[in-house]
Design a protein around this motif. Structure first.
Motif, PDB file in Angstrom:
ATOM      1  N   PHE A 246      -2.140  -3.332 -12.000  1.00 21.82           N
ATOM      2  CA  PHE A 246      -1.284  -2.151 -12.041  1.00 21.82           C
ATOM      3  C   PHE A 246      -0.272  -2.282 -13.175  1.00 21.82           C
ATOM      4  O   PHE A 246       0.101  -3.400 -13.579  1.00 21.82           O
ATOM      5  CB  PHE A 246      -0.567  -1.942 -10.710  1.00 21.82           C
ATOM      6  N   THR A 247       0.209  -1.152 -13.677  1.00 17.24           N
ATOM      7  CA  THR A 247       1.100  -1.153 -14.831  1.00 17.24           C
ATOM      8  C   THR A 247       2.400  -1.885 -14.548  1.00 17.24           C
ATOM      9  O   THR A 247       2.880  -2.677 -15.363  1.00 17.24           O
ATOM     10  CB  THR A 247       1.413   0.293 -15.259  1.00 17.24           C
ATOM     11  N   ASP A 248       2.999  -1.625 -13.387  1.00 17.28           N
ATOM     12  CA  ASP A 248       4.257  -2.265 -13.013  1.00 17.28           C
ATOM     13  C   ASP A 248       4.402  -2.172 -11.498  1.00 17.28           C
ATOM     14  O   ASP A 248       3.511  -1.683 -10.795  1.00 17.28           O
ATOM     15  CB  ASP A 248       5.454  -1.608 -13.720  1.00 17.28           C
ATOM     16  N   GLN A 249       5.557  -2.629 -10.989  1.00 20.17           N
ATOM     17  CA  GLN A 249       5.752  -2.649  -9.542  1.00 20.17           C
ATOM     18  C   GLN A 249       5.765  -1.248  -8.949  1.00 20.17           C
ATOM     19  O   GLN A 249       5.276  -1.027  -7.830  1.00 20.17           O
ATOM     20  CB  GLN A 249       7.053  -3.379  -9.198  1.00 20.17           C
ATOM     21  N   ALA A 250       6.322  -0.274  -9.675  1.00 18.17           N
ATOM     22  CA  ALA A 250       6.354   1.099  -9.170  1.00 18.17           C
ATOM     23  C   ALA A 250       4.939   1.652  -9.032  1.00 18.17           C
ATOM     24  O   ALA A 250       4.624   2.372  -8.076  1.00 18.17           O
ATOM     25  CB  ALA A 250       7.180   1.979 -10.105  1.00 18.17           C
ATOM     26  N   HIS A 251       4.078   1.311  -9.999  1.00 15.05           N
ATOM     27  CA  HIS A 251       2.686   1.758  -9.950  1.00 15.05           C
ATOM     28  C   HIS A 251       1.980   1.148  -8.735  1.00 15.05           C
ATOM     29  O   HIS A 251       1.262   1.831  -7.995  1.00 15.05           O
ATOM     30  CB  HIS A 251       1.988   1.334 -11.243  1.00 15.05           C
ATOM     31  N   LEU A 252       2.197  -0.147  -8.509  1.00 19.50           N
ATOM     32  CA  LEU A 252       1.648  -0.804  -7.327  1.00 19.50           C
ATOM     33  C   LEU A 252       2.168  -0.146  -6.054  1.00 19.50           C
ATOM     34  O   LEU A 252       1.382   0.159  -5.132  1.00 19.50           O
ATOM     35  CB  LEU A 252       2.031  -2.287  -7.325  1.00 19.50           C
ATOM     36  N   SER A 253       3.475   0.077  -5.979  1.00 13.58           N
ATOM     37  CA  SER A 253       4.085   0.630  -4.758  1.00 13.58           C
ATOM     38  C   SER A 253       3.511   1.986  -4.413  1.00 13.58           C
ATOM     39  O   SER A 253       3.242   2.281  -3.247  1.00 13.58           O
ATOM     40  CB  SER A 253       5.602   0.727  -4.929  1.00 13.58           C
ATOM     41  N   ARG A 254       3.328   2.830  -5.416  1.00 11.92           N
ATOM     42  CA  ARG A 254       2.815   4.175  -5.175  1.00 11.92           C
ATOM     43  C   ARG A 254       1.419   4.127  -4.552  1.00 11.92           C
ATOM     44  O   ARG A 254       1.149   4.775  -3.535  1.00 11.92           O
ATOM     45  CB  ARG A 254       2.801   4.970  -6.481  1.00 11.92           C
ATOM     46  N   HIS A 255       0.539   3.346  -5.146  1.00  9.63           N
ATOM     47  CA  HIS A 255      -0.828   3.272  -4.621  1.00  9.63           C
ATOM     48  C   HIS A 255      -0.885   2.497  -3.310  1.00  9.63           C
ATOM     49  O   HIS A 255      -1.648   2.848  -2.400  1.00  9.63           O
ATOM     50  CB  HIS A 255      -1.752   2.618  -5.661  1.00  9.63           C
ATOM     51  N   PHE A 256      -0.090   1.445  -3.189  1.00 12.99           N
ATOM     52  CA  PHE A 256      -0.109   0.613  -1.988  1.00 12.99           C
ATOM     53  C   PHE A 256       0.317   1.412  -0.762  1.00 12.99           C
ATOM     54  O   PHE A 256      -0.344   1.366   0.283  1.00 12.99           O
ATOM     55  CB  PHE A 256       0.821  -0.587  -2.195  1.00 12.99           C
ATOM     56  N   LYS A 257       1.406   2.155  -0.879  1.00  9.09           N
ATOM     57  CA  LYS A 257       1.909   2.917   0.269  1.00  9.09           C
ATOM     58  C   LYS A 257       0.929   4.005   0.686  1.00  9.09           C
ATOM     59  O   LYS A 257       0.778   4.296   1.875  1.00  9.09           O
ATOM     60  CB  LYS A 257       3.267   3.509  -0.057  1.00  9.09           C
ATOM     61  N   ARG A 258       0.242   4.610  -0.271  1.00  8.74           N
ATOM     62  CA  ARG A 258      -0.712   5.663   0.055  1.00  8.74           C
ATOM     63  C   ARG A 258      -1.949   5.115   0.755  1.00  8.74           C
ATOM     64  O   ARG A 258      -2.649   5.857   1.447  1.00  8.74           O
ATOM     65  CB  ARG A 258      -1.128   6.406  -1.218  1.00  8.74           C
ATOM     66  N   ALA A 259      -2.220   3.818   0.607  1.00  4.62           N
ATOM     67  CA  ALA A 259      -3.391   3.220   1.258  1.00  4.62           C
ATOM     68  C   ALA A 259      -3.026   2.441   2.514  1.00  4.62           C
ATOM     69  O   ALA A 259      -3.802   2.406   3.467  1.00  4.62           O
ATOM     70  CB  ALA A 259      -4.115   2.292   0.283  1.00  4.62           C
ATOM     71  N   VAL A 260      -1.846   1.812   2.530  1.00  6.10           N
ATOM     72  CA  VAL A 260      -1.477   0.916   3.627  1.00  6.10           C
ATOM     73  C   VAL A 260      -0.483   1.563   4.586  1.00  6.10           C
ATOM     74  O   VAL A 260      -0.468   1.237   5.777  1.00  6.10           O
ATOM     75  CB  VAL A 260      -0.909  -0.409   3.061  1.00  6.10           C
ATOM     76  N   GLY A 261       0.334   2.472   4.084  1.00  7.16           N
ATOM     77  CA  GLY A 261       1.290   3.161   4.952  1.00  7.16           C
ATOM     78  C   GLY A 261       2.697   2.623   4.875  1.00  7.16           C
ATOM     79  O   GLY A 261       3.630   3.233   5.407  1.00  7.16           O
ATOM     80  N   VAL A 262       2.883   1.460   4.239  1.00 10.35           N
ATOM     81  CA  VAL A 262       4.209   0.883   4.015  1.00 10.35           C
ATOM     82  C   VAL A 262       4.251   0.358   2.584  1.00 10.35           C
ATOM     83  O   VAL A 262       3.204   0.048   2.000  1.00 10.35           O
ATOM     84  CB  VAL A 262       4.518  -0.263   5.012  1.00 10.35           C
ATOM     85  N   PRO A 263       5.448   0.200   1.994  1.00  7.10           N
ATOM     86  CA  PRO A 263       5.548  -0.338   0.630  1.00  7.10           C
ATOM     87  C   PRO A 263       5.194  -1.826   0.588  1.00  7.10           C
ATOM     88  O   PRO A 263       5.210  -2.511   1.617  1.00  7.10           O
ATOM     89  CB  PRO A 263       7.026  -0.115   0.271  1.00  7.10           C
TER      90      PRO A 263
END
Length: 281
Positions: A246-263
């Motif tokens: 992922f490009t940076d932590q914000a990019h990871l957080s956006r995709h992670f929360k949409r798949a896992v439900g939490v940041p």
């Protein structure tokens, strides 16, 4: 996530190989994704809708959803007020270990039915989930194994070891291998198509038909799976982002929360969960 939404995910020490989620979602929408293990959901109130196995399903209060490993699904509000639920995410090893004592034959247990309504099984799973939240190790471990035994006896079948989930042709198989190998530096769709001797549009169609996702979304699912393992191991989220592409932590957080439900940070803190937080629903 709105101010009224809340989600807590944790990994109880008494249930190795199991993650638990307790959440209320009103506007949150899960993107299409898959889990390495099972997803067993108990809707407490409201309605969740989700796409799974080519159809949209509606899970209302009292329903039990049983999703198999690595099968694509999403999740979103089925009514304006959203839904609340408890979810158990047991690993394949955890479920297979219980199945080995109960079921004849070999192969990974699978659940042919997506939604069922069986109050005794739902009550057992809910009690196990709530006991884990209270930190009652003996009750949660006993109830969880009893609940999964009941669920397997009633709902499960054996998938033969050599039975493919979908018909995956050689071009898709090789394309998947390349995406696994190039998680951080993926090819363009044109490069990927050339590598498997297919046209870009033909590869996109066949890849989605075989996996349930187009190549770019499949890659993100792989990245999230890898990110979960790194976060569990204690790797800082900022480093995880780069390690999985992922490009940076914000990019990871956006995709992670949409798949896992939490940041990601909340997911990592789940490894240090302490009992007695909140009131069981």
């Amino acid at each position: 996530m709105s101010d009224l939404e809340r989600a807590r995910l944790w990994r109880p020490a008494a249930l190795p190989g199991v993650e638990l989620l307790k959440a209320r979602y009103i506007t949150h929408r899960f993107t299409l994704h898959a889990h390495e293990g099972y997803a067993i959901g108990l809707v407490l109130s409201g309605v969740e809708e989700f796409f799974y196995r080519g159809a949209v399903h509606r899970a209302g209060a009292g329903s039990l959803s049983t999703l198999n490993p690595e099968e694509v699904h999403d999740g979103y509000p089925g009514v304006p007020g959203g839904w609340s639920y408890r979810v158990l995410y047991p690993s394949v090893a955890f479920v297979s270990g219980i199945a080995a004592e109960l079921m004849a034959g070999s192969g990974t247990p699978c659940f042919p039915e997506v939604l069922t309504h069986h109050p005794p099984t739902v009550a057992l799973l809910r009690a196990a989930h709530a006991a884990a939240e209270r930190g009652d190790d003996l009750a949660s471990s006993t109830l969880a194994r009893t609940a999964f035994a009941a669920l397997l006896r009633r709902n499960a079948a054996r998938r033969p070891p050599d039975a493919p989930v979908r018909d995956v042709g050689p071009s898709v198989r090789r394309a998947r291998e390349i995406l696994h190998e190039r998680l951080v530096d993926p090819p363009t769709i044109e490069e990927l198509a050339r590598a498997v001797d297919a046209s870009p549009f033909a590869l996109i169609r066949s890849f989605k038909a075989a996996t349930g996702l187009p190549p770019h979304a499949y890659l993100n699912t792989l990245r999230i799976m890898r990110a979960r393992r790194l976060l569990q191991a204690g790797t800082p989220p900022a480093q995880v982002a780069g390690d999985v592409g992922f490009t940076d932590q914000a990019h990871l957080s956006r995709h992670f929360k949409r798949a896992v439900g939490v940041p990601p940070a909340a997911y990592q803190r789940a490894g240090t969960y302490k009992s007695g937080i909140g009131t069981p629903a």
